[in-house]
Scaffold this motif. Structure first.
Motif, PDB file in Angstrom:
ATOM      1  N   ARG A  12      -4.865   7.734  -0.658  1.00 27.49           N
ATOM      2  CA  ARG A  12      -4.336   6.385  -0.422  1.00 27.49           C
ATOM      3  C   ARG A  12      -4.281   5.532  -1.699  1.00 27.49           C
ATOM      4  NH1 ARG A  12      -3.786   5.634   4.841  1.00 27.49           N
ATOM      5  NH2 ARG A  12      -4.999   6.904   6.251  1.00 27.49           N
ATOM      6  N   ASN A  13      -3.315   4.627  -1.706  1.00 25.87           N
ATOM      7  CA  ASN A  13      -3.156   3.551  -2.688  1.00 25.87           C
ATOM      8  C   ASN A  13      -3.194   4.037  -4.135  1.00 25.87           C
ATOM      9  OD1 ASN A  13      -2.814   1.718  -0.573  1.00 25.87           O
ATOM     10  ND2 ASN A  13      -5.027   1.583  -0.300  1.00 25.87           N
ATOM     11  N   LYS A  14      -4.049   3.468  -4.985  1.00 26.88           N
ATOM     12  CA  LYS A  14      -4.062   3.774  -6.417  1.00 26.88           C
ATOM     13  C   LYS A  14      -4.335   5.260  -6.662  1.00 26.88           C
ATOM     14  CE  LYS A  14      -3.832   2.469 -10.721  1.00 26.88           C
ATOM     15  NZ  LYS A  14      -2.552   2.135 -11.306  1.00 26.88           N
ATOM     16  N   GLY A  67       0.821  -1.202   0.000  1.00 27.29           N
ATOM     17  CA  GLY A  67       0.000   0.000   0.000  1.00 27.29           C
ATOM     18  C   GLY A  67       0.854   1.251   0.000  1.00 27.29           C
TER      19      GLY A  67
END
Length: 150
Positions: free
Chosen positions: A60-62, A27
């Motif tokens: 967050r993330n993608k 992540g």
């Protein structure tokens, strides 16, 4: 209404590049400051006053990877999310707090062409006008008389 609501919608300009932090599990998190402006006319003096507020944005993330790839300092963006306050102990032993906007949705408002034009303009030296060069007068937009205090 028996429920509660924690929702923030902001349109502003990035104050810095997106800073990424990657975790062992794969992540990641992206952080950047977002500036929003409030402009009004002071009734006593007649002058225009601009106040800038800074917001800590967390993606967050993608979504963070997309923001890192396509956003840069100065770009205009719409973010929607929720407020989250973090608490920790500082090195001096005092309790510190930070309020962030945890982004759930976003829209880029600066086009790629505008972003590239800003980067090219900032990289090129400013040429001084010679006396023989005719200068076009800048067109001023009429300002709205805003009586609202917010």
């Amino acid at each position: 209404m028996s429920g509660t609501l924690n929702k923030v919608m902001l349109i502003g300009h990035l104050g810095d590049e997106v800073k990424m932090h990657y975790f062992e599990g794969g992540g990641c998190i992206g952080r950047f400051p977002l500036a929003t402006n409030e402009t009004y006319t002071n009734k006593q003096t007649g002058e225009r006053v601009t106040n800038t507020d800074w917001h800590n944005i967390v993606v967050r993330n993608k979504a963070a990877e997309i923001c890192e790839k396509y956003l840069s300092k100065g770009d205009k963006v719409y973010v929607e999310g929720r407020l989250k306050t973090r608490q920790w102990q500082g090195e001096d032993g005092n309790t510190r707090y930070s309020t962030e906007i945890q982004v759930q949705d976003f829209t880029f408002l600066t086009t790629k062409k505008e972003s590239q034009a800003g980067q090219v303009a900032s990289q090129q030296p400013v040429a001084k006008a010679t006396p023989q060069t005719p200068q076009a007068a800048p067109v001023q937009q009429p300002e709205q008389d805003d009586d609202l205090p917010f």
